[in-house]
Write a protein that holds these residues in place. Structure first.
Motif, mmCIF file in Angstrom:
data_model
loop_
_atom_site.group_PDB
_atom_site.id
_atom_site.type_symbol
_atom_site.label_atom_id
_atom_site.label_comp_id
_atom_site.label_asym_id
_atom_site.label_seq_id
_atom_site.Cartn_x
_atom_site.Cartn_y
_atom_site.Cartn_z
ATOM 1 N N PHE A 111 2.411 -6.325 -5.775
ATOM 2 C CA PHE A 111 3.627 -5.604 -6.132
ATOM 3 C C PHE A 111 3.622 -4.208 -5.525
ATOM 4 N N VAL A 112 2.508 -3.525 -5.605
ATOM 5 C CA VAL A 112 2.389 -2.203 -4.999
ATOM 6 C C VAL A 112 2.289 -2.311 -3.479
ATOM 7 N N ARG A 113 1.489 -3.245 -3.031
ATOM 8 C CA ARG A 113 1.195 -3.301 -1.597
ATOM 9 C C ARG A 113 2.451 -3.568 -0.766
ATOM 10 N N TYR A 114 3.284 -4.496 -1.219
ATOM 11 C CA TYR A 114 4.478 -4.805 -0.455
ATOM 12 C C TYR A 114 5.510 -3.680 -0.533
ATOM 13 N N TYR A 115 5.591 -3.014 -1.665
ATOM 14 C CA TYR A 115 6.516 -1.877 -1.735
ATOM 15 C C TYR A 115 6.026 -0.700 -0.892
ATOM 16 N N GLN A 116 4.734 -0.569 -0.732
ATOM 17 C CA GLN A 116 4.226 0.443 0.201
ATOM 18 C C GLN A 116 4.713 0.144 1.617
ATOM 19 N N ILE A 166 15.628 -4.065 -5.170
ATOM 20 C CA ILE A 166 15.823 -3.921 -3.724
ATOM 21 C C ILE A 166 15.645 -2.452 -3.362
ATOM 22 N N SER A 167 14.854 -2.213 -2.337
ATOM 23 C CA SER A 167 14.603 -0.844 -1.888
ATOM 24 C C SER A 167 15.028 -0.727 -0.434
ATOM 25 N N ASP A 168 16.220 -0.146 -0.203
ATOM 26 C CA ASP A 168 16.745 -0.067 1.163
ATOM 27 C C ASP A 168 16.782 1.356 1.702
ATOM 28 N N LYS A 169 16.119 2.271 1.004
ATOM 29 C CA LYS A 169 15.981 3.633 1.523
ATOM 30 C C LYS A 169 14.758 4.258 0.881
#
Length: 626
Positions: A111-116, A166-169
């Motif tokens: 969860f952390v690794r992919y958001y990094q 979703i994180s697009d920025k």
């Protein structure tokens, strides 16, 4: 020269330390953004890190210690506590499976690794146009690749955690503390799909050359869509009312509650689009009539790429340093075949005529051994391992198997004059418990798949070509064929019988077994397609997700919800065969015993988010049933 620069750059970036917190980034990196994106050298480094093991620590990795690989009914691996946490159903928001943090351990808290990775890409997208040393066309290509990879990492999150934010920025330091809820599953998939489409239409390379193998192109993007659409149409995600109460704090239901058959047509169309590109083909043996040629070809499917392997759609270079040592039996220099495989999965491979094998226990009612050598076996082989399909011999190390991992120009007293040795996991064998003081094989079987033909090992000199790099297929055409057959069967059934048989049988015939002569029923073909997928794609990190998307992992008959068995490694004496080698026909060794605990409950279909993460982000609801 360009090819070497790309590989060196990607390799060097794999050792960069990861970050520790959700959507966080190294402050020193952020403070130097202006400097980084003024030069093409530093900009390219930031770009290359998108593909590094900092983030792409998934599928087969150089360590081999990936839950995708071992927490299924394909394996009975019990050496690592964090693997057991997953496979034994002990994982929870407070008892997570990640071992270590950052570079000090395996840190598989995805969860952390992919958001990094996503934050890293967002920063790249927001700044790459500032680098005037890059040409306009190259910046356009970088935008497309980055948006594809951002979508890819979101997909990696979705298949593990279900609906995610979703994180697009990128987010500033003050914004990091702002709570963010999960987007619905439908929103996640539609956004990922739109990003992939945008990348394909706005600069993603149509194809890659030999100089940049391993980087995504339009074929990769469309093949990923084939996989995504297939998953989305599957029972876990498509109208599964078990998740009716999985809601955000505002009451938004996160998972689709109505079954949509049309999703299967979309999956079939996506697979067909990849096939119709005519860029890829199944990797066929040089001599389809020669058994050894078929076995050798199967071994190369997951270990070669480029012109040598037209089947690979997207591959990733991995070091064999850990995987090879743990897969090989200790007769050769290594760690004793600790990558143990379960007896009942071994028996899932077909017989040589393409038929299903008898039930596992039936082999032990009358323990028999072959009297002469045959395809893939020597005289004195337990009858369960005789007369099996070529994929059995290509993918598995089994007792009394004659294989060679000979170091060039060398033999030793553990091998015969031609450099071959016998896999001897029984108690008094060189790879058995009597002579193994460290980590042990627990079942009498270890994995052979993904070990390249050129891999060598020397027990005499305590050496191996451990640093050998090997391409591993993240996506290959064989998967797309099986995607196509499955989606066609679910949507059209017997209406597309000829097409379903064509693509299913292409896989079987390449594997050296006869195709199915006729279409039976939709239910029967569903079972056949699923079984073929289980065998063809074993040890390629599909089973972990396939059993989940089919919603068959839990319950009394759950495929991940039973203990695994192996042979009795506390027993077994060596004997000398006709060739002067060590074999075992000791019936006590060939006795099924329990080897690994497996538990899979309803809650395990989606991984939990750490309790501390949910406490910090008050809008981030936990996965169901934890």
């Amino acid at each position: 020269m360009k090819k070497n620069i790309i590989y060196l750059l990607l390799a060097s970036l794999m050792i960069l330390p990861g970050c520790a917190d959700y959507l966080d980034q190294d402050p020193e990196e952020l403070n130097s953004i202006d400097k980084i994106f003024t030069t093409d050298v530093d900009t390219r480094k930031w770009y290359a890190r998108m593909y590094s093991d900092d983030f792409m620590v998934q599928e087969m990795h150089s360590s081999g210690q990936i839950p995708y690989f071992w927490c299924t009914d394909e394996a009975a691996y019990i050496q690592e506590s964090f693997i057991r946490n997953v496979s034994e159903g002990k994982m929870s928001p407070d008892n997570y499976y990640g071992y270590g943090e950052g570079s000090s351990g395996y840190n598989y808290y995805f969860f952390v690794r992919y958001y990094q990775a996503i934050r890293h890409i967002n920063i790249f997208l927001e700044n790459v146009d500032r680098c005037k040393e890059l040409g306009e066309q190259e910046r356009r290509k970088y935008h497309a690749e980055a948006r594809f990879m951002r979508a890819y990492y979101h997909w990696c999150l979705v298949r593990l955690y279900g609906p995610v934010p979703i994180s697009d920025k990128s987010r500033t330091g003050s914004e990091l503390a702002t709570p963010q809820a999960r987007n619905t599953f439908k929103e996640c998939i539609e956004w990922i799909d739109s990003e992939i489409n945008w990348a394909c239409e706005n600069g993603m390379p149509e194809a890659r050359t030999a100089n940049d193998l391993g980087l995504p192109d339009v074929g990769v993007a469309r093949a990923l869509q084939s996989r995504i659409y297939l998953y989305v149409a599957s029972p876990l995600y498509n109208g599964n009312t078990i998740y009716a109460n999985w809601k955000n704090n505002d009451g938004t239901v996160l998972m689709p509650q109505t079954y949509d058959k049309e999703l299967w047509k979309k999956a079939a169309d996506a697979a067909e689009a990849v096939i119709n590109m005519d860029r890829y083909s199944l990797k066929m043996p040089e001599d389809p009539e020669d058994f050894d040629s078929v076995v050798e070809n199967i071994r190369t499917i997951t270990t070669t790429w480029g012109q040598e392997n037209p089947e690979t759609i997207w591959g990733k270079i991995n070091s064999m340093q850990w995987y090879g040592m743990c897969a090989l039996p200790a007769r050769w220099f290594g760690w004793n075949g600790r990558y143990s495989l379960p007896l009942d999965f071994i028996n899932e491979f077909h017989m040589a005529d393409g038929s299903r094998a008898p039930e596992t226990d039936s082999w032990f009612e009358d323990r028999q051994f072959s009297e002469e050598a045959g395809n893939g076996t020597i005289a004195g082989t337990f009858h369960m391992f005789v007369g099996r399909e070529p994929r059995f011999y290509a993918n598995i190390h089994f007792p009394n198997q004659r294989v060679s991992y000979q170091k060039p120009n060398e033999t030793d007293n553990a091998q015969d004059a031609e450099g071959y040795g016998i896999v001897d996991f029984w108690y008094s064998g060189l790879s058995g418990d009597k002579f193994t003081t460290g980590d042990k094989n627990t079942t009498g079987f270890s994995v052979r798949k993904n070990i390249p033909l050129g891999y060598w090992s020397s027990k005499q000199n305590s050496s191996a070509n451990r640093m050998m790099n090997c391409p591993f297929p993240l996506i290959r055409l064989g998967e797309i064929y099986l995607n196509y057959a499955e989606a066609l069967n679910e949507y059209y059934g017997a209406q597309k019988a000829d097409l379903i048989l064509e693509y299913l049988n292409a896989i079987r015939e390449r594997a050296g077994i006869p195709g199915y002569p006729e279409y039976t029923t939709q239910e029967d073909m569903r079972e056949k397609i699923r079984h073929e997928r289980k065998i063809e794609l074993c040890y390629e990190c599909h089973r972990f997700f396939d059993a989940r998307r089919w919603f068959i992992a839990h319950g009394p008959e759950g495929v991940f919800n039973h203990n695994e068995r192996g042979l009795d490694k506390s027993r077994g004496a060596s004997a000398t065969n006709d060739a002067g080698g060590s074999t075992c026909t000791d019936a006590e060794f060939f006795t099924p015993v329990e080897a690994a605990i497996k538990r899979f409950d309803l809650k395990h279909y989606f991984l939990p988010i750490k309790a501390s993460e949910v406490m910090l982000n008050t809008e981030l609801v936990q996965a169901p049933f934890y």
